[in-house]
Design an enzyme around this catalytic site. Structure first.
Site, PDB file in Angstrom:
ATOM      1  CE  LYS A 174      41.106  62.269  15.527  1.00  0.00           C
ATOM      2  NZ  LYS A 174      40.288  61.061  15.829  1.00  0.00           N
ATOM      3  CD  GLU A 250      55.051  54.069  14.232  1.00  0.00           C
ATOM      4  OE1 GLU A 250      54.186  53.744  15.067  1.00  0.00           O
ATOM      5  OE2 GLU A 250      56.232  54.280  14.528  1.00  0.00           O
ATOM      6  CB  CYS A 284      49.664  47.264  13.110  1.00  0.00           C
ATOM      7  SG  CYS A 284      50.987  47.638  14.269  1.00  0.00           S
ATOM      8  CD  GLU A 386      45.667  46.139   8.853  1.00  0.00           C
ATOM      9  OE1 GLU A 386      45.083  47.167   8.469  1.00  0.00           O
ATOM     10  OE2 GLU A 386      46.624  46.158   9.636  1.00  0.00           O
TER      11      GLU A 386
HETATM   12  P1  NAD Z   1      42.259  54.822  11.075  1.00  0.00           P
HETATM   13  O1  NAD Z   1      43.207  55.159  10.005  1.00  0.00           O
HETATM   14  O2  NAD Z   1      40.835  54.631  10.733  1.00  0.00           O
HETATM   15  O3  NAD Z   1      42.259  55.957  12.192  1.00  0.00           O
HETATM   16  C1  NAD Z   1      43.442  56.348  12.849  1.00  0.00           C
HETATM   17  C2  NAD Z   1      43.280  57.776  13.325  1.00  0.00           C
HETATM   18  O4  NAD Z   1      43.183  58.628  12.187  1.00  0.00           O
HETATM   19  C3  NAD Z   1      42.024  58.031  14.144  1.00  0.00           C
HETATM   20  O5  NAD Z   1      42.331  58.911  15.185  1.00  0.00           O
HETATM   21  C4  NAD Z   1      41.099  58.676  13.131  1.00  0.00           C
HETATM   22  O6  NAD Z   1      40.109  59.491  13.696  1.00  0.00           O
HETATM   23  C5  NAD Z   1      42.084  59.482  12.329  1.00  0.00           C
HETATM   24  N1  NAD Z   1      41.624  59.867  10.997  1.00  0.00           N
HETATM   25  C6  NAD Z   1      40.812  59.179  10.166  1.00  0.00           C
HETATM   26  N2  NAD Z   1      40.644  59.860   9.004  1.00  0.00           N
HETATM   27  C7  NAD Z   1      41.381  60.991   9.117  1.00  0.00           C
HETATM   28  C8  NAD Z   1      41.599  62.114   8.257  1.00  0.00           C
HETATM   29  N3  NAD Z   1      41.037  62.210   7.054  1.00  0.00           N
HETATM   30  N4  NAD Z   1      42.399  63.093   8.700  1.00  0.00           N
HETATM   31  C9  NAD Z   1      42.984  63.030   9.907  1.00  0.00           C
HETATM   32  N5  NAD Z   1      42.792  62.006  10.775  1.00  0.00           N
HETATM   33  C10 NAD Z   1      41.998  61.000  10.382  1.00  0.00           C
HETATM   34  O7  NAD Z   1      42.862  53.555  11.821  1.00  0.00           O
HETATM   35  P2  NAD Z   1      42.205  52.724  13.013  1.00  0.00           P
HETATM   36  O8  NAD Z   1      41.048  51.973  12.463  1.00  0.00           O
HETATM   37  O9  NAD Z   1      41.996  53.638  14.170  1.00  0.00           O
HETATM   38  O10 NAD Z   1      43.401  51.716  13.386  1.00  0.00           O
HETATM   39  C11 NAD Z   1      43.594  50.497  12.771  1.00  0.00           C
HETATM   40  C12 NAD Z   1      44.642  50.611  11.677  1.00  0.00           C
HETATM   41  O11 NAD Z   1      45.834  51.141  12.238  1.00  0.00           O
HETATM   42  C13 NAD Z   1      45.053  49.283  11.080  1.00  0.00           C
HETATM   43  O12 NAD Z   1      45.227  49.437   9.704  1.00  0.00           O
HETATM   44  C14 NAD Z   1      46.390  48.990  11.738  1.00  0.00           C
HETATM   45  O13 NAD Z   1      47.240  48.136  11.013  1.00  0.00           O
HETATM   46  C15 NAD Z   1      46.949  50.350  11.851  1.00  0.00           C
HETATM   47  N6  NAD Z   1      47.968  50.396  12.908  1.00  0.00           N
HETATM   48  C16 NAD Z   1      49.278  50.480  12.534  1.00  0.00           C
HETATM   49  C17 NAD Z   1      50.267  50.495  13.518  1.00  0.00           C
HETATM   50  C18 NAD Z   1      51.737  50.574  13.182  1.00  0.00           C
HETATM   51  O14 NAD Z   1      52.536  50.795  14.084  1.00  0.00           O
HETATM   52  N7  NAD Z   1      52.132  50.394  11.939  1.00  0.00           N
HETATM   53  C19 NAD Z   1      49.898  50.425  14.854  1.00  0.00           C
HETATM   54  C20 NAD Z   1      48.548  50.319  15.177  1.00  0.00           C
HETATM   55  C21 NAD Z   1      47.582  50.320  14.185  1.00  0.00           C
HETATM   56  O1  6OD Z   2      55.434  48.745  20.178  1.00  0.00           O
HETATM   57  C1  6OD Z   2      55.331  49.786  19.518  1.00  0.00           C
HETATM   58  O2  6OD Z   2      56.058  50.766  19.724  1.00  0.00           O
HETATM   59  C2  6OD Z   2      54.321  49.870  18.464  1.00  0.00           C
HETATM   60  N1  6OD Z   2      54.321  51.004  17.725  1.00  0.00           N
HETATM   61  C3  6OD Z   2      53.459  48.858  18.271  1.00  0.00           C
HETATM   62  C4  6OD Z   2      52.462  48.819  17.292  1.00  0.00           C
HETATM   63  C5  6OD Z   2      51.480  47.925  17.370  1.00  0.00           C
HETATM   64  C6  6OD Z   2      50.440  47.878  16.410  1.00  0.00           C
HETATM   65  O3  6OD Z   2      49.300  47.592  16.651  1.00  0.00           O
END
Ligand code: NAD
Ligand code: 6OD
Length: 482
Positions: A174, A250, A284, A386
């Site tokens: 998804k 993550e 992130c 964040e």
């Molecule tokens: P988000 O949590 O809003 O959405 C992520 C995904 O989850 C989307 O596909 C969304 O549709 C889905 N989603 C939302 N609510 C849901 C539910 N109730 N059930 C199932 N799926 C659901 O995150 P975002 O805004 O898309 O991304 C930004 C965030 O992601 C930031 O907090 C960032 O730090 C984090 N992030 C973390 C990493 C990591 O590796 N740790 C990497 C990239 C982004």
């Molecule tokens: O490099 C990766 O494998 C990874 N998960 C990066 C995450 C980036 C966050 O925005």
């Protein structure tokens, strides 16, 4: 369209939503929203595929198919690049050096890894003296739900699909509602590579009361791997609790950059420019909190300001563009609200803090200025939460212990970037920071064989290398009495 059982389909929900360009604000496409019937169909296809040809493929053939997927991404590099740029508005230079190559690498690395990682074996003494042989066998977990975000859409989705398929599972992805294109395109590559139908499925839609929630609640899903916000992770964990399904999370970060006076200042400025502003700050791993040793504080702030003011905001293909827009107007509202909060809390605005004038053609895009603040207390929300934008706050420190204490004073624990030329300090600080990864004199330098993940509220578990294989496979111990 969704990609289910090897075919593109609009599904039966009859519901669609617009895909909007972050660069102009104009509509660039219409996406079909998946609800329960689409999720049911995708999960059924994925489950059936487990006992089809995919389930019986010798490991070497499975790995060869994943190499073919990687080659397919590389062959269609320009299509993936165009799709990713359309969805995200990120600079072409960034997507062509990071997002798309990593999309291919994520399949190759795990295809090679599964062939080469051993499982444990032990001989056990038994009273009759004959002994018993124990050995581990890795088996696929089953149907894996992959929920991915919008900031690095292809990179982060394939970072999970690669090891999941390498381990013999099938997947239902998804993707984020903001960035549907590259996941959709990957379906074509899967078919071209000869991946059996039903192994890779994509259902589009939102989170709550839409494809995301229906997928993570689905009893036919065996495990859930999620990248996104910590709060979303909490909701998904509640769904996963039913049926005791395993999760890999993550999540968010509020990462610290620590700059010691003994750093190489040119390297520290260059690296910090990337760790704050790359991908318009929507990484992130980005360092929204910077701590700079007092003797070099003024010089560092002045140099970072000069570089930030030299960034060129623009459309992805425009020559020299170093910064794109944020992903959406909604996200811009969030980022701008933090800018206002910083000012209200008494921050000094070193640069930025508002919305740039991008001219008529781009005026509908989600643009914000690269922004640097100083002068906030550590309790300020801008320092604790964040933001996920092109922004940082810089504070001075006086001792190594103080820098580590400040860096660790957060509910997150994803990453850190430390700048020092003192080797002993690099080791000391690297070990003491509470984060999944600590970069010294670099940032976002990735070796895909290593563990990746977050501590505290930045995640659960580790993916990458053998750690990914541990999540994506089920280990059976076979004990044979000799
Ligand atoms: P988000 O949590 O809003 O959405 C992520 C995904 O989850 C989307 O596909 C969304 O549709 C889905 N989603 C939302 N609510 C849901 C539910 N109730 N059930 C199932 N799926 C659901 O995150 P975002 O805004 O898309 O991304 C930004 C965030 O992601 C930031 O907090 C960032 O730090 C984090 N992030 C973390 C990493 C990591 O590796 N740790 C990497 C990239 C982004
Ligand atoms: O490099 C990766 O494998 C990874 N998960 C990066 C995450 C980036 C966050 O925005």
């Amino acid at each position: 369209m969704h990609f289910i059982d090897g075919e593109y389909t609009a599904g039966s929900s009859g519901k669609t939503f617009d895909n909007v360009s972050p660069v102009t604000g104009r509509k660039i496409g219409i996406v079909h929203e998946g609800l329960r019937p689409e999720v049911d169909a995708a999960v059924s296809a994925a489950r059936a595929a487990l006992s089809g040809p995919w389930g019986y493929l010798p490991l070497a053939e499975r790995a060869a198919l994943l190499h073919a997927v990687a080659d397919g991404i590389t062959r269609r590099f320009d299509d993936f690049l165009e799709a990713e740029i359309l969805d995200t508005g990120k600079p072409k230079s960034l997507a062509s050096h990071v997002d798309i190559p990593r999309g291919a690498a994520n399949f190759k690395v795990f295809a090679d890894l599964v062939k080469n990682v051993p499982t444990e074996s032990f001989m056990l003494d038994t009273p009759d003296g004959a002994g018993a042989l124990n050995y581990g066998v890795r088996k696929p977990k089953g149907v894996i739900a992959v929920i991915s975000p919008w900031n690095l859409p292809l990179l982060l989705m394939t970072w999970k699909v690669g090891p999941a398929l390498a381990s013999g599972n099938t997947v239902v992805v998804k993707p984020s509602e903001e960035t549907p294109l590259t996941a959709t395109l990957l379906g074509e590559v899967m078919n071209e590579a000869g991946i059996p139908k039903g192994v890779f499925n994509v259902v589009h839609g939102f989170g709550p009361e839409s494809a995301g929630a229906y997928l993570t609640e689905h009893p036919g899903v065996d495990a859930i791997t999620f990248t996104g916000e910590t709060r979303t992770g909490e909701v998904i964990m509640r769904s996963a609790a039913k049926g005791l399904r395993q999760v890999s999370m993550e999540c968010g970060g509020k990462n610290a950059g620590i700059v010691f006076a003994d750093c190489d200042m040119d390297k520290a400025i260059e690296g910090t420019m990337r760790s704050v502003f790359a991908n318009c700050g929507q990484v992130c791993l980005g360092t929204e909190r910077l701590y700079v040793e007092r003797p070099i504080f003024d010089e560092f702030v002045a140099r970072l300001k000069r570089e930030a003011e030299g960034l060129k905001l623009g459309a992805p293909e425009e020559a020299g563009t170093s910064l794109g827009p944020l992903i959406s107007q909604e996200h811009r509202e969030k980022v701008l609200s933090y800018f206002e909060l910083a000012k209200k809390d008494g921050a000094t605005v070193v640069t930025g803090g508002g919305v740039p004038d991008m001219g008529d053609e781009l005026s509908g895009g989600a643009w914000v200025e690269p922004t640097i603040f100083t002068g906030l207390p550590e309790s300020a929300r801008v320092i604790r939460e964040e933001i996920f934008g092109p922004v940082c706050h810089i504070a001075p420190f006086d001792t190594e212990d103080e820098a580590i204490r400040l860096a660790n004073d957060t509910e997150y624990g994803l990453a850190s970037a430390v700048w020092t030329e003192d080797l002993s300090r690099a080791h000391r600080v690297g070990r003491r920071i509470e984060a999944g990864i600590v970069w010294v004199n670099s940032w976002f330098l990735r070796d895909l064989r290593t563990a990746f993940g977050g501590s505290k509220q930045s995640g659960i578990g580790r993916e990458g290398g053998v750690h990914g294989l541990e999540f994506y496979s089920e280990l059976t111990n076979v004990c044979i009495k000799l």
